[in-house]
Design an enzyme around this catalytic site. Structure first.
Site, short mmCIF file in Angstrom:
data_model
loop_
_atom_site.label_atom_id
_atom_site.label_comp_id
_atom_site.label_asym_id
_atom_site.label_seq_id
_atom_site.Cartn_x
_atom_site.Cartn_y
_atom_site.Cartn_z
N ARG A 54 0.83 -1.20 0.00
CA ARG A 54 0.00 0.00 0.00
C ARG A 54 0.87 1.26 0.00
O ARG A 54 2.02 1.23 0.39
CB ARG A 54 -0.92 0.01 1.22
CG ARG A 54 -2.06 -0.99 1.15
CD ARG A 54 -2.97 -0.89 2.36
NE ARG A 54 -2.28 -1.14 3.61
CZ ARG A 54 -1.84 -0.20 4.44
NH1 ARG A 54 -2.05 1.08 4.19
NH2 ARG A 54 -1.21 -0.52 5.56
N LYS A 197 -8.56 -2.29 1.16
CA LYS A 197 -8.51 -1.33 2.26
C LYS A 197 -9.34 -0.08 1.96
O LYS A 197 -9.78 0.60 2.88
CB LYS A 197 -7.06 -0.96 2.57
CG LYS A 197 -6.28 -2.10 3.22
CD LYS A 197 -6.99 -2.67 4.45
CE LYS A 197 -6.16 -3.72 5.16
NZ LYS A 197 -6.88 -4.39 6.27
N HIS A 216 -10.52 -3.50 12.98
CA HIS A 216 -9.43 -4.20 12.29
C HIS A 216 -8.96 -5.33 13.21
O HIS A 216 -8.07 -5.16 14.02
CB HIS A 216 -8.29 -3.21 12.01
CG HIS A 216 -7.25 -3.75 11.09
ND1 HIS A 216 -5.92 -3.47 11.23
CD2 HIS A 216 -7.34 -4.55 10.00
CE1 HIS A 216 -5.23 -4.06 10.27
NE2 HIS A 216 -6.08 -4.73 9.51
N SER A 235 1.00 -6.18 12.89
CA SER A 235 1.81 -7.20 12.23
C SER A 235 2.87 -7.77 13.18
O SER A 235 3.52 -7.02 13.91
CB SER A 235 2.50 -6.57 11.01
OG SER A 235 3.29 -7.51 10.35
N LYS A 239 -1.57 -12.58 15.51
CA LYS A 239 -3.03 -12.55 15.30
C LYS A 239 -3.49 -13.67 14.36
O LYS A 239 -4.43 -14.40 14.66
CB LYS A 239 -3.43 -11.18 14.74
CG LYS A 239 -4.91 -11.02 14.43
CD LYS A 239 -5.27 -9.56 14.22
CE LYS A 239 -4.60 -8.95 13.02
NZ LYS A 239 -5.45 -8.88 11.82
N THR A 240 -2.80 -13.81 13.22
CA THR A 240 -3.19 -14.83 12.24
C THR A 240 -3.00 -16.23 12.80
O THR A 240 -3.88 -17.10 12.69
CB THR A 240 -2.38 -14.66 10.94
OG1 THR A 240 -2.60 -13.35 10.42
CG2 THR A 240 -2.79 -15.68 9.90
N ASP A 254 -9.61 -10.47 9.46
CA ASP A 254 -9.05 -9.13 9.37
C ASP A 254 -10.01 -7.97 9.63
O ASP A 254 -9.62 -6.98 10.24
CB ASP A 254 -8.45 -8.95 7.96
CG ASP A 254 -7.48 -7.79 7.87
OD1 ASP A 254 -6.65 -7.63 8.78
OD2 ASP A 254 -7.55 -7.04 6.88
N ARG A 318 1.70 -12.22 -1.03
CA ARG A 318 0.36 -12.37 -0.44
C ARG A 318 -0.45 -13.44 -1.17
O ARG A 318 -0.24 -13.70 -2.35
CB ARG A 318 -0.41 -11.05 -0.55
CG ARG A 318 0.13 -9.92 0.30
CD ARG A 318 -0.44 -9.95 1.68
NE ARG A 318 0.05 -8.88 2.53
CZ ARG A 318 -0.49 -8.56 3.70
NH1 ARG A 318 -1.54 -9.22 4.15
NH2 ARG A 318 0.02 -7.60 4.44
#
Length: 527
Positions: A54, A197, A216, A235, A239-240, A254, A318
């Site tokens: 991004r 996003k 988020h 990051s 979390k994942t 997410d 990704r």
């Protein structure tokens, strides 16, 4: 005969492909995309060009009434004059009108039909169409036939640059959001994540207007009760990994909303980091990258196998895939009100406790702070960890002042008796370089204890610097690591480091003090 057209958007290209199937988009990608491939695992491999992430510094929000009195202006939401937006939109339309064919995807953002947004994506690359087919909620045939006018339109002309001489442009890249016209214009970047996003940003504006908290975070649900749990974290906080819990159902990884009815996912897919992906470490994600998924900027070997360790194009490789590709996903992606909210932080300073219970005011303070820390950089001589703060754990995508989201969080917590926890997945016994990273097994045991209710009435002691209620006993976790000062061999060094981190918290929070109550200000560190 193709009867669908985009003339209402001033696009006159005759060949418009609307909501093509993944298999057809694969065929178009192979025919028309530069360097598109089908990997051995069945995923479509595509490349986003120069921009592989991004471009937050190039994001603009149109400064006009009535939203101009609601937007939190600053480095996240940089104002753009309406006339400049119109120029950029015209530039995007001119480029799209020069294409032989266009792709349109009509889908939904938000699984709750009461709150969902009808989104139209207009683009010239099959890869972008497949990406948004994956990330938005796919309409049924009947829903598509009765779609009607979209409520948010994305003009993706990312292969064409913005004009740097146009007022307000910082580069050849410009991502412009118009909240009144509900349009997003993308110029100068082909990174697909800008579309995802952009949708989240408009949801972050619209949801609070309806008393809905947009977040988020990832969400899971108890298989028996259907009640949810939310995981916030920047990051590198885990979390994942912690969301991939075989004991629970996945609601999403997410973006979510918390309404009066419960939790719902905004998206129809997941967008996972692919670097160093392996079937051993992330089996659910690894198997989800198959036919129908999109792999971005990865490197293939001569046998078309993905080399997930190769970061020669970018570290930000990704994979996007429909959420139903995850075995334990709950479809539709709804769940009951959360019993627990977990703020994850990877504290490389080694001073925050592995788990602590937060009061409502502390929850607002730490939600607005959005803290984690990165380990020492690669620069010679740099040994200190660096603190990172992102308001609401999603700073680049929020539109209102962070306190707007924090107040909604506190009100919903109070209404539904939701417990809030701060869980440190970082260092213990010393800062990075001296202490050790808290074992994943210990963090999993803490999260399990939170979900099982074993910590519903925890034994705690106050942290003298941060004021946190530090949990001192947790099933399957050794007690000596739970109180961080006890784990440090040098107590004076711990005290010094704790005061340093407390100072960084206070310094960061100064930017938000004007918008919060005295109670929330007092909920921060006092050391």
């Amino acid at each position: 005969m193709n009867l669908f057209n985009l003339k209402e958007h001033e696009l006159t290209v005759e060949e418009v492909f609307r909501n093509l199937s993944p298999s057809t988009l694969y065929e178009h990608a192979i025919l028309y995309e530069k360097d598109a491939h089908i990997a051995e695992n069945g995923a479509l491999v595509a490349y986003s060009g120069v921009k592989t992430g991004r471009s937050p510094k190039d994001k603009r929000v149109v400064n006009q009434s009535p939203s101009k009195d609601e937007v939190w202006w600053g480095s996240v939401n940089i104002p753009l004059e309406p006339q400049i937006f119109a120029i950029n939109r015209e530039r995007a339309r001119d480029y799209l009108n020069s294409r032989e064919r266009l792709y349109c995807f009509d889908g939904f953002a938000g699984w709750d039909t009461k709150y969902r947004i009808k989104v139209r994506v207009i683009c010239s690359r099959p890869y972008h169409a497949l990406f948004m087919h994956t990330m938005l909620i796919r309409p049924t045939k009947e829903e598509l036939e009765n779609f009607g006018a979209p409520e948010f339109v994305i003009y993706n002309a990312g292969a064409f640059p913005a004009n740097r001489l146009t007022s307000g442009m910082g580069s050849k890249t410009s991502v412009d959001l118009n909240l009144e016209d509900k349009e997003l214009v993308i110029l100068g970047t082909e990174y697909a994540g800008e579309m995802k996003k952009g949708v989240f940003t408009v949801a972050n504006y619209l949801a609070p207007k309806r008393g809905v908290l947009s977040m988020h975070c990832s969400a899971t649900a108890d298989k028996t009760t259907g009640l949810s749990s939310l995981l916030f974290g920047l990051s590198g906080t885990g979390k994942t990994t912690l969301s991939a819990d075989p004991k629970r159902l996945l609601i999403g990884d997410d973006e979510h909303c918390w309404s009066d009815e419960g939790i719902f996912n905004i998206e129809g897919g997941c967008y996972a980091k692919a670097v160093n992906l392996s079937p051993e470490a992330e089996p659910d994600i690894f198997q989800a990258l198959r036919f129908g998924a999109v792999l971005e900027n990865v490197v293939l070997d001569e046998d078309r196998l993905v080399d997930f360790t190769n970061i020669s194009i970018t570290e930000n490789t990704r994979g996007a895939y429909p959420i139903e590709f995850i075995h334990n996903a709950k479809i539709p992606c709804f769940a009951g009100h959360p019993t627990d909210i977990i703020f994850l932080t990877c504290d490389a300073f080694g001073v925050l406790p592995p788990v602590s219970s937060l009061s409502p005011a502390q929850a607002m303070y730490h939600f607005i702070s959005g803290y984690t820390a990165k380990v020492a950089g690669t620069e010679v001589g740099v040994k200190e960890p660096s603190a990172t703060f992102s308001p609401c754990f999603g700073g680049p995508f929020i539109v209102w002042h962070p306190n707007k989201y924090a107040e909604l969080l506190a009100a919903k917590m109070k209404q539904h008796g939701t417990r809030v926890w701060l869980v440190n997945t970082g260092w213990s016994g010393g800062a990075y370089g001296a202490g050790k990273r808290i074992k994943l097994a210990n963090t999993r045991a803490i999260v399990d204890a939170i979900h099982s209710g074993a910590l519903a009435q925890p034994q705690t002691q106050p942290d003298p610097v941060f004021g946190l209620a530090v949990v001192t006993q947790c099933p399957n976790v050794l007690g000596e690591i739970l109180v961080p000062r006890n784990a440090w061999p040098d107590k004076a060094a711990y005290d010094k480091m704790a005061r340093k981190l407390a100072g960084l918290f206070r310094q960061n929070f100064a930017a938000y003090e004007a918008g919060v109550s005295d109670e929330v200000k007092a909920a921060g560190p006092n050391g």
